[in-house]
Design a protein around this motif. Structure first.
Motif, PDB file in Angstrom:
ATOM      1  N   VAL A  63       0.830  -1.209   0.000  1.00  0.00           N
ATOM      2  CA  VAL A  63       0.000   0.000   0.000  1.00  0.00           C
ATOM      3  C   VAL A  63       0.862   1.256   0.000  1.00  0.00           C
ATOM      4  CG1 VAL A  63      -1.830   1.206   1.242  1.00  0.00           C
ATOM      5  CG2 VAL A  63      -1.776  -1.279   1.253  1.00  0.00           C
ATOM      6  N   SER A  64       0.417   2.266  -0.737  1.00  0.00           N
ATOM      7  CA  SER A  64       1.127   3.544  -0.747  1.00  0.00           C
ATOM      8  C   SER A  64       0.135   4.704  -0.729  1.00  0.00           C
ATOM      9  CB  SER A  64       2.042   3.662  -1.974  1.00  0.00           C
ATOM     10  OG  SER A  64       1.266   3.629  -3.157  1.00  0.00           O
ATOM     11  N   ALA A  65       0.592   5.817  -0.166  1.00  0.00           N
ATOM     12  CA  ALA A  65      -0.227   7.036  -0.099  1.00  0.00           C
ATOM     13  C   ALA A  65       0.315   8.051  -1.090  1.00  0.00           C
ATOM     14  CB  ALA A  65      -0.192   7.616   1.315  1.00  0.00           C
ATOM     15  N   GLY A  66      -0.589   8.687  -1.796  1.00  0.00           N
ATOM     16  CA  GLY A  66      -0.207   9.739  -2.722  1.00  0.00           C
ATOM     17  C   GLY A  66      -0.247  11.097  -2.034  1.00  0.00           C
ATOM     18  N   PRO A  67      -0.037  12.162  -2.786  1.00  0.00           N
ATOM     19  CA  PRO A  67      -0.037  13.509  -2.209  1.00  0.00           C
ATOM     20  C   PRO A  67      -1.439  13.929  -1.759  1.00  0.00           C
ATOM     21  CG  PRO A  67       0.096  13.623  -4.597  1.00  0.00           C
ATOM     22  CD  PRO A  67       0.201  12.170  -4.226  1.00  0.00           C
ATOM     23  N   THR A  68      -1.484  14.766  -0.742  1.00  0.00           N
ATOM     24  CA  THR A  68      -2.772  15.248  -0.250  1.00  0.00           C
ATOM     25  C   THR A  68      -3.271  16.418  -1.085  1.00  0.00           C
ATOM     26  OG1 THR A  68      -1.725  16.737   1.330  1.00  0.00           O
ATOM     27  CG2 THR A  68      -2.302  14.522   2.124  1.00  0.00           C
ATOM     28  N   ALA A  69      -4.579  16.606  -1.026  1.00  0.00           N
ATOM     29  CA  ALA A  69      -5.246  17.720  -1.696  1.00  0.00           C
ATOM     30  C   ALA A  69      -6.422  18.117  -0.828  1.00  0.00           C
ATOM     31  CB  ALA A  69      -5.715  17.300  -3.085  1.00  0.00           C
ATOM     32  N   THR A  70      -7.051  19.216  -1.178  1.00  0.00           N
ATOM     33  CA  THR A  70      -8.234  19.666  -0.454  1.00  0.00           C
ATOM     34  C   THR A  70      -9.465  19.381  -1.294  1.00  0.00           C
ATOM     35  OG1 THR A  70      -6.948  21.410   0.609  1.00  0.00           O
ATOM     36  CG2 THR A  70      -9.326  21.654   0.640  1.00  0.00           C
ATOM     37  N   ASP A  71     -10.477  18.805  -0.643  1.00  0.00           N
ATOM     38  CA  ASP A  71     -11.761  18.544  -1.287  1.00  0.00           C
ATOM     39  C   ASP A  71     -12.820  19.146  -0.382  1.00  0.00           C
ATOM     40  OD1 ASP A  71     -13.887  17.604  -2.788  1.00  0.00           O
ATOM     41  OD2 ASP A  71     -13.735  15.558  -2.046  1.00  0.00           O
ATOM     42  N   GLY A  72     -13.312  20.323  -0.743  1.00  0.00           N
ATOM     43  CA  GLY A  72     -14.226  21.050   0.147  1.00  0.00           C
ATOM     44  C   GLY A  72     -13.458  21.480   1.374  1.00  0.00           C
ATOM     45  N   ASP A  73     -13.932  21.080   2.549  1.00  0.00           N
ATOM     46  CA  ASP A  73     -13.233  21.456   3.785  1.00  0.00           C
ATOM     47  C   ASP A  73     -12.419  20.298   4.354  1.00  0.00           C
ATOM     48  OD1 ASP A  73     -15.329  19.849   4.589  1.00  0.00           O
ATOM     49  OD2 ASP A  73     -15.788  21.035   6.373  1.00  0.00           O
ATOM     50  N   ARG A  74     -12.198  19.258   3.577  1.00  0.00           N
ATOM     51  CA  ARG A  74     -11.474  18.081   4.040  1.00  0.00           C
ATOM     52  C   ARG A  74     -10.187  17.871   3.253  1.00  0.00           C
ATOM     53  NH1 ARG A  74     -15.154  15.238   7.398  1.00  0.00           N
ATOM     54  NH2 ARG A  74     -16.545  16.910   8.043  1.00  0.00           N
ATOM     55  N   THR A  75      -9.270  17.156   3.865  1.00  0.00           N
ATOM     56  CA  THR A  75      -8.041  16.763   3.203  1.00  0.00           C
ATOM     57  C   THR A  75      -8.228  15.343   2.691  1.00  0.00           C
ATOM     58  OG1 THR A  75      -6.699  18.178   4.617  1.00  0.00           O
ATOM     59  CG2 THR A  75      -5.562  16.373   3.515  1.00  0.00           C
ATOM     60  N   VAL A  76      -7.810  15.101   1.460  1.00  0.00           N
ATOM     61  CA  VAL A  76      -7.934  13.778   0.853  1.00  0.00           C
ATOM     62  C   VAL A  76      -6.576  13.337   0.315  1.00  0.00           C
ATOM     63  CG1 VAL A  76     -10.370  14.037   0.253  1.00  0.00           C
ATOM     64  CG2 VAL A  76      -8.626  14.742  -1.377  1.00  0.00           C
ATOM     65  N   ALA A  77      -6.415  12.027   0.204  1.00  0.00           N
ATOM     66  CA  ALA A  77      -5.196  11.466  -0.375  1.00  0.00           C
ATOM     67  C   ALA A  77      -5.544  10.167  -1.082  1.00  0.00           C
ATOM     68  CB  ALA A  77      -4.155  11.198   0.707  1.00  0.00           C
ATOM     69  N   PRO A  78      -5.001   9.959  -2.282  1.00  0.00           N
ATOM     70  CA  PRO A  78      -5.215   8.678  -2.952  1.00  0.00           C
ATOM     71  C   PRO A  78      -4.364   7.598  -2.275  1.00  0.00           C
ATOM     72  CG  PRO A  78      -3.743  10.053  -4.248  1.00  0.00           C
ATOM     73  CD  PRO A  78      -4.194  10.879  -3.077  1.00  0.00           C
ATOM     74  N   ILE A  79      -4.974   6.457  -2.031  1.00  0.00           N
ATOM     75  CA  ILE A  79      -4.281   5.325  -1.420  1.00  0.00           C
ATOM     76  C   ILE A  79      -4.373   4.166  -2.404  1.00  0.00           C
ATOM     77  CG2 ILE A  79      -4.174   3.783   0.573  1.00  0.00           C
ATOM     78  CD1 ILE A  79      -3.742   6.788   1.251  1.00  0.00           C
ATOM     79  N   THR A  80      -3.230   3.607  -2.767  1.00  0.00           N
ATOM     80  CA  THR A  80      -3.193   2.537  -3.748  1.00  0.00           C
ATOM     81  C   THR A  80      -2.739   1.236  -3.109  1.00  0.00           C
ATOM     82  OG1 THR A  80      -2.700   4.126  -5.493  1.00  0.00           O
ATOM     83  CG2 THR A  80      -2.227   1.805  -5.970  1.00  0.00           C
ATOM     84  N   ALA A  81      -3.524   0.180  -3.324  1.00  0.00           N
ATOM     85  CA  ALA A  81      -3.174  -1.160  -2.861  1.00  0.00           C
ATOM     86  C   ALA A  81      -2.831  -2.000  -4.084  1.00  0.00           C
ATOM     87  CB  ALA A  81      -4.340  -1.785  -2.097  1.00  0.00           C
ATOM     88  N   THR A  82      -1.670  -2.648  -4.054  1.00  0.00           N
ATOM     89  CA  THR A  82      -1.240  -3.525  -5.132  1.00  0.00           C
ATOM     90  C   THR A  82      -1.180  -4.939  -4.575  1.00  0.00           C
ATOM     91  OG1 THR A  82       0.040  -1.736  -6.128  1.00  0.00           O
ATOM     92  CG2 THR A  82       0.565  -3.986  -6.824  1.00  0.00           C
ATOM     93  N   ASN A  83      -1.978  -5.813  -5.151  1.00  0.00           N
ATOM     94  CA  ASN A  83      -2.113  -7.177  -4.655  1.00  0.00           C
ATOM     95  C   ASN A  83      -1.082  -8.101  -5.308  1.00  0.00           C
ATOM     96  OD1 ASN A  83      -2.931  -9.693  -3.817  1.00  0.00           O
ATOM     97  ND2 ASN A  83      -4.990  -9.554  -4.656  1.00  0.00           N
ATOM     98  N   PRO A  84      -0.080  -8.562  -4.538  1.00  0.00           N
ATOM     99  CA  PRO A  84       0.940  -9.440  -5.113  1.00  0.00           C
ATOM    100  C   PRO A  84       0.541 -10.921  -5.124  1.00  0.00           C
ATOM    101  CG  PRO A  84       1.489  -9.010  -2.837  1.00  0.00           C
ATOM    102  CD  PRO A  84       0.230  -8.222  -3.148  1.00  0.00           C
TER     103      PRO A  84
END
Length: 145
Positions: A63-84
């Protein structure tokens, strides 16, 4: 659980603001204590949710976390899971938001379900409340199940 956490944080923020305007050091200390308690409650709720996962294996490397951004009044971050693995898997991931100094701001639990074998799937971690500055998202714990 999310409403209780949000209510605690709102109460803490409102109390901090109200007490901070009085100019009294004791009041400011009390507000800080209330905010710290609410922050600890958020972390505890996220840990409890992770503990509910049965038969999960440590998958922090998947699992890895991408950069944060603002969505409305919340902070969001893309999280990617790679299934080996060679079978589809579900992931339960605890994401912690920290400020530039590494201080804890918020913690959330995200589920990414049905990641096909040998492939990746992305979900979005969304903070429980408004966060200031440029918080960073980090993977605190990840379970594959």
């Amino acid at each position: 659980m999310r409403r209780t956490t949000a209510a605690a944080l709102s109460l803490a923020a409102g109390t901090a603001l109200t007490l901070g305007l009085t100019g009294c050091d004791t009041a400011k200390d009390t507000a800080g204590d209330i905010f710290s308690s609410a922050t600890a409650a958020v972390a505890s709720a996220a840990e409890q949710k992770m503990n509910e996962v049965k038969d999960g294996v440590n998958a922090a490397g998947d699992v890895s976390a991408g950069p944060t951004a603002t969505d409305g009044d919340r902070t969001v971050a893309p999280i990617t899971a790679t299934n080996p693995k060679d079978a589809a898997a579900d992931y339960t991931i605890m994401v912690t938001f920290r400020d530039a100094d590494g201080n804890f701001l918020d913690s959330v639990v995200l589920n990414i379900d049905g990641v096909p074998p040998g492939q990746s799937k992305t979900g979005t971690a969304r903070s429980n409340r408004s966060l200031s500055g440029q918080p960073k998202a980090e993977i605190t714990q990840a379970l594959r199940h």
